[in-house]
Design a protein around this motif. Structure first.
Motif, mmCIF file in Angstrom:
data_model
loop_
_atom_site.group_PDB
_atom_site.id
_atom_site.type_symbol
_atom_site.label_atom_id
_atom_site.label_comp_id
_atom_site.label_asym_id
_atom_site.label_seq_id
_atom_site.Cartn_x
_atom_site.Cartn_y
_atom_site.Cartn_z
ATOM 1 N N GLN A 73 38.308 36.931 40.594
ATOM 2 C CA GLN A 73 37.220 36.768 39.273
ATOM 3 C C GLN A 73 36.226 37.901 39.313
ATOM 4 O O GLN A 73 35.662 38.041 40.411
ATOM 5 C CB GLN A 73 36.538 35.463 39.579
ATOM 6 N N GLU A 94 35.785 38.435 43.180
ATOM 7 C CA GLU A 94 35.831 37.540 44.096
ATOM 8 C C GLU A 94 37.394 36.823 44.240
ATOM 9 O O GLU A 94 37.880 36.604 43.413
ATOM 10 C CB GLU A 94 34.940 36.332 43.969
ATOM 11 N N ARG A 120 44.613 29.844 45.551
ATOM 12 C CA ARG A 120 45.271 28.891 44.465
ATOM 13 C C ARG A 120 46.233 28.292 45.147
ATOM 14 O O ARG A 120 47.125 29.085 45.895
ATOM 15 C CB ARG A 120 45.475 29.631 43.013
ATOM 16 N N ASN A 158 35.485 34.586 50.432
ATOM 17 C CA ASN A 158 34.959 33.264 50.867
ATOM 18 C C ASN A 158 35.504 32.935 52.423
ATOM 19 O O ASN A 158 36.502 33.231 52.857
ATOM 20 C CB ASN A 158 35.317 32.102 50.238
ATOM 21 N N SER A 187 34.714 30.406 55.824
ATOM 22 C CA SER A 187 34.587 29.133 56.311
ATOM 23 C C SER A 187 33.705 29.194 57.572
ATOM 24 O O SER A 187 34.102 29.971 58.262
ATOM 25 C CB SER A 187 35.567 27.970 56.437
ATOM 26 N N ASP A 241 26.938 32.340 49.399
ATOM 27 C CA ASP A 241 27.347 31.517 48.638
ATOM 28 C C ASP A 241 26.612 30.194 48.203
ATOM 29 O O ASP A 241 25.900 29.463 48.936
ATOM 30 C CB ASP A 241 28.699 31.329 48.777
ATOM 31 N N ASP A 242 26.496 29.683 46.924
ATOM 32 C CA ASP A 242 26.340 28.320 46.644
ATOM 33 C C ASP A 242 24.760 28.181 46.967
ATOM 34 O O ASP A 242 24.448 27.253 47.494
ATOM 35 C CB ASP A 242 27.001 27.385 47.242
ATOM 36 N N ARG A 280 26.299 27.610 40.628
ATOM 37 C CA ARG A 280 26.510 27.213 39.424
ATOM 38 C C ARG A 280 25.573 25.889 38.849
ATOM 39 O O ARG A 280 25.534 25.911 37.609
ATOM 40 C CB ARG A 280 28.037 27.374 38.926
ATOM 41 N N GLU A 321 26.392 32.424 39.580
ATOM 42 C CA GLU A 321 27.804 31.922 39.299
ATOM 43 C C GLU A 321 27.872 31.120 38.338
ATOM 44 O O GLU A 321 26.662 30.244 38.050
ATOM 45 C CB GLU A 321 28.077 31.151 40.676
ATOM 46 N N GLU A 338 28.571 30.283 31.636
ATOM 47 C CA GLU A 338 29.427 29.732 30.932
ATOM 48 C C GLU A 338 29.265 29.978 29.475
ATOM 49 O O GLU A 338 30.000 29.878 28.595
ATOM 50 C CB GLU A 338 29.780 28.063 31.012
ATOM 51 N N PHE A 350 33.077 31.788 33.476
ATOM 52 C CA PHE A 350 34.125 31.802 32.798
ATOM 53 C C PHE A 350 33.787 32.681 31.211
ATOM 54 O O PHE A 350 34.733 33.219 30.792
ATOM 55 C CB PHE A 350 34.457 30.339 32.112
HETATM 56 P P1 C2E Z 1 32.724 29.472 45.137
HETATM 57 O O1 C2E Z 1 33.055 30.607 46.491
HETATM 58 O O2 C2E Z 1 31.524 29.145 44.701
HETATM 59 O O3 C2E Z 1 33.713 29.844 44.164
HETATM 60 C C1 C2E Z 1 33.279 29.810 42.810
HETATM 61 C C2 C2E Z 1 34.054 28.907 42.158
HETATM 62 O O4 C2E Z 1 33.508 28.662 40.887
HETATM 63 C C3 C2E Z 1 35.519 29.033 41.992
HETATM 64 O O5 C2E Z 1 36.031 27.784 41.908
HETATM 65 C C4 C2E Z 1 35.609 29.579 40.746
HETATM 66 O O6 C2E Z 1 36.884 29.275 40.197
HETATM 67 C C5 C2E Z 1 34.303 28.566 39.788
HETATM 68 N N1 C2E Z 1 33.996 29.156 38.672
HETATM 69 C C6 C2E Z 1 33.969 30.542 38.384
HETATM 70 N N2 C2E Z 1 33.213 30.695 37.008
HETATM 71 C C7 C2E Z 1 32.986 29.363 36.711
HETATM 72 C C8 C2E Z 1 32.210 28.988 35.679
HETATM 73 O O7 C2E Z 1 31.992 29.593 34.580
HETATM 74 N N3 C2E Z 1 32.226 27.615 35.439
HETATM 75 C C9 C2E Z 1 32.726 26.821 36.384
HETATM 76 N N4 C2E Z 1 32.627 25.492 36.291
HETATM 77 N N5 C2E Z 1 33.240 27.254 37.344
HETATM 78 C C10 C2E Z 1 33.397 28.408 37.486
HETATM 79 P P2 C2E Z 1 37.245 27.494 42.701
HETATM 80 O O8 C2E Z 1 38.303 28.576 42.725
HETATM 81 O O9 C2E Z 1 38.039 26.029 42.610
HETATM 82 O O10 C2E Z 1 36.722 27.478 44.375
HETATM 83 C C11 C2E Z 1 35.954 26.515 44.549
HETATM 84 C C12 C2E Z 1 35.502 26.712 45.980
HETATM 85 O O11 C2E Z 1 36.580 26.667 47.014
HETATM 86 C C13 C2E Z 1 34.701 28.081 46.058
HETATM 87 O O12 C2E Z 1 33.752 28.118 45.671
HETATM 88 C C14 C2E Z 1 35.117 28.452 47.647
HETATM 89 O O13 C2E Z 1 33.917 27.717 48.279
HETATM 90 C C15 C2E Z 1 36.281 27.614 48.153
HETATM 91 N N6 C2E Z 1 37.263 28.678 48.294
HETATM 92 C C16 C2E Z 1 38.083 29.415 47.457
HETATM 93 N N7 C2E Z 1 39.063 30.125 47.691
HETATM 94 C C17 C2E Z 1 38.568 30.045 49.217
HETATM 95 C C18 C2E Z 1 38.855 31.013 50.373
HETATM 96 O O14 C2E Z 1 39.942 31.552 50.114
HETATM 97 N N8 C2E Z 1 38.506 30.780 51.488
HETATM 98 C C19 C2E Z 1 37.609 29.905 51.713
HETATM 99 N N9 C2E Z 1 37.064 29.587 52.818
HETATM 100 N N10 C2E Z 1 37.050 29.295 50.780
HETATM 101 C C20 C2E Z 1 37.403 29.385 49.384
#
Ligand code: C2E
Ligand code: MG
Ligand code: MG
Length: 593
Positions: free
Chosen positions: A361, A375, A379, A434, A436, A496-497, A520, A552, A555, A574
């Protein structure tokens, strides 16, 4: 002398292996003398196996099994050689060859030596009726060409049998099988047997509790194993003192105790309180806390093993969410644990089938629209095309430790993509990945990150690590040191977050950071009246601390404008760009060029 019997076949025997014409006959009396010196039942078993192979002039390939108390149902493999070597310590009932199982059980129950049609021999050592051991040897030649001298064999086995009993070796086997040698408490096998007894007798109102010492492995590492052993002894004593006689206390794991007794006599809180006062370990006062998971027997049913499993589920949960407290097992916990276990095995399979991939992204400069970063996001697409969200499978991967290997793959893949983008002249400044807590706690993390950079051939400044607040607040020097080194090498670090951790902000000064990502949930509120306050505060905080601030989940245009007005100039969402797979990203970049 004893060592010869145990550690290797005597030279004479090795010579005989090659010299089929036969050498001097084996010195049976010497063998018996050697065995006489043995006091350890496993070494005795190995010696018997070797000497019998020598006597029969067959390859040293076989196994020995015996049962504590001579109960064939509980027999285990005590010694194993050649193709049987990997069966060591397996229960007789779980050996993979049914015919072999029957042969061994037959010899053990009847207390006699037997041979099957293929020439395999099961030689009984001991006294029929009072238990013994069985030596199994592959002796194909012995059945046809060279018939064994059964009289000599019987005499030899009888001799060994006498030794086995006179030295009390089988009794020791019983002890070894059921007693923990360090604490002299019943062990896990004994504990499960006792729970089984309880279940089979239909006893109601019994409690099975598992009590675990918090941070035991860290204590062990820091203070040394000797200290760890003493600590276990002291805790065992405290627990024992907190229980009335008749309640079973066992050691069921490295630092886990099992308690079994009537509800009125076993109170989980009393067990935890038993270490309320500091313990004196090697004259040093030491404070420990315990966590307990427990189950009421007879509620869910199931065997002893099942009940211990249920208590383990409660214990694990308590460890995760209620350290230093106790938690009762409830049926829904089992369902959840099974669902997690299922998801974990699916995830393992998905990794093997390469169903996991990364999407990227874009992160943009809100003023200019310039691409500043990407980022990488994991998936998982199932065979049927369904996506499992990271929020579901990442926690499972973290919990199981699988995230360490998975995260290594993510790092390597993201770095490789960065290399390709650099080669194509379309790369942003950095790739954000990201990570952990479990990854950062792994001693090899810094090396893993360096390897990913080196193998992709990119500089450290091209990599950013995103860690969550929950990781940042961990009071570990180790985390600090890891991040310091990597940052000194050029890697940047983002929180993050931000704002979701409800924690003290002191870590912002302690850790080496470059960027804060406004979560977000705060960005979403920007359109609402007074919804901008938290985002504003974070933007200000970032400026004060000299950190970049990235929002983050942008929208819409409203959020985009509001953020800029408050001085937050980096964003992701997005509205700006979706997370895209490699091909879509290439298209997106090309369209912008
Ligand atoms: P994150 O690191 O905070 O990632 C951002 C999340 O926000 C991503 O969800 C992304 O798809 C979503 N997002 C981006 N833009 C928007 C938007 O405009 N609106 C909304 N509602 N959401 C948006 P995703 O991909 O489902 O990932 C969720 C969480 O999973 C990530 O939060 C991260 O904590 C974790 N994650 C994802 N990939 C990895 C990885 O490779 N390793 C680790 N350790 N954690 C991961
Ligand atoms: Mg992230
Ligand atoms: Mg985030």
């Amino acid at each position: 002398m004893t060592q010869t019997l145990v550690l290797g076949r005597p030279k004479k025997a090795r010579a005989q292996e090659c010299d089929d014409a036969g050498g001097p006959p084996p010195d049976v009396h010497a063998a018996v003398r050697l065995a006489l010196a043995e006091t350890d039942v496993r070494r005795f078993a190995l010696g018997a196996l070797e000497q019998l192979a020598l006597l029969l002039d067959v390859p040293w390939q076989g196994l020995v099994c015996a049962a504590p108390d001579g109960r064939p149902g509980e027999a285990r493999v005590l010694a194993a050689q050649g193709r049987y070597a990997h069966w060591l310590e397996r229960p007789l009932t779980q050996l993979p060859e049914p015919l072999l199982r029957t042969l061994l059980a037959d010899a053990l129950t009847r207390g006699t030596s037997v041979q099957d049609a293929t020439g395999r021999m099961a030689l009984f050592i001991g006294r029929p009726g009072t238990g013994g051991m069985v030596v199994l040897l592959d002796a194909p030649g012995a059945s046809a060409a060279r018939r064994p001298d059964w009289r000599l064999l019987d005499a030899f086995c009888a001799n060994l049998g006498l030794l086995l009993h006179s030295r009390g070796l089988l009794e020791r086997l019983h002890e070894q099988a059921y007693k923990d040698p360090l604490l002299s408490l019943p062990n896990r096998a004994r504990f499960i047997e006792k729970v089984d007894e309880c279940v089979n007798r239909g006893l109601q109102g019994h409690i099975l509790a598992l009590v675990d010492i918090d941070d035991f492995s860290a204590t062990n590492d820091v203070m040394g194993h000797r200290f760890g052993d003493r600590l276990l002894e002291v805790v065992a004593r405290r627990l024992g003192d907190a229980l009335p006689p008749g309640v079973l206390l066992a050691r069921v794991g490295a630092d886990t105790f099992g308690v079994l007794g009537p509800v009125g006599q076993v109170a989980p809180q009393r067990l935890l309180d038993s270490v309320g006062q500091p313990l004196a370990v090697e004259a040093v006062p030491h404070k420990v806390s315990l966590t307990c998971g427990w189950v009421l027997l007879g509620e869910g049913g199931g065997s002893g093993v099942d009940q211990v499993k249920d208590a383990t589920i409660a214990l694990k949960r308590a460890k995760r969410d209620h350290r230093g407290q106790h938690l009762q097992y409830l049926a829904h916990m089992g369902a959840e644990a099974r669902a997690r276990a299922l998801l974990l095995s699916d995830l393992r399979a998905a990794i093997e089938r390469q169903q996991l991939f990364l999407v990227y992204q874009p992160q943009l400069d809100l003023r200019t629209g310039a691409l500043i970063g990407l980022e990488a996001l994991l998936r998982w697409r199932c065979e049927d095309g369904r996506f499992i969200p990271p929020a579901q499978f990442i926690p499972v991967a973290e919990h199981s430790g699988l995230i360490v290997a998975l995260g290594e793959w993510v790092l390597a893949t993201a770095c490789r993509t960065m290399r390709e983008l650099l080669d194509a002249g379309r790369a942003p400044l950095r790739m954000a990945v990201n990570v952990s807590m479990a990854q950062l706690q792994d001693a090899g993390f810094a090396a893993t990150a360096r390897r990913a950079l080196a193998e992709a051939g990119i500089e450290a400044r091209h990599l950013e690590l995103e860690i969550t607040e929950s990781v940042a607040v961990l009071p570990t020097d180790f985390l600090e040191a890891t991040l310091q080194t990597l940052r000194a090498e050029g890697v940047s670090i983002a929180i993050d977050d931000f704002g979701t951790g409800y924690s003290s902000l002191s870590y912002l000064e302690r850790l080496p950071l470059d960027r804060i990502k406004i979560d977000r949930s705060f960005v979403r509120q920007l359109g609402e009246p007074r919804g901008a306050r938290i985002a504003e505060m974070v933007a200000q905080l970032g400026r004060r601390l000299g950190l970049a601030v990235l929002a983050e989940g942008i929208e819409d245009e409203v959020a985009c404008g509001a953020l800029q007005a408050m001085g937050c100039h980096e964003g992701q969402g997005f509205h700006l760009a979706m997370p895209m797979d490699k091909a879509a990203l290439d298209g997106w970049l090309q369209a912008r060029a």
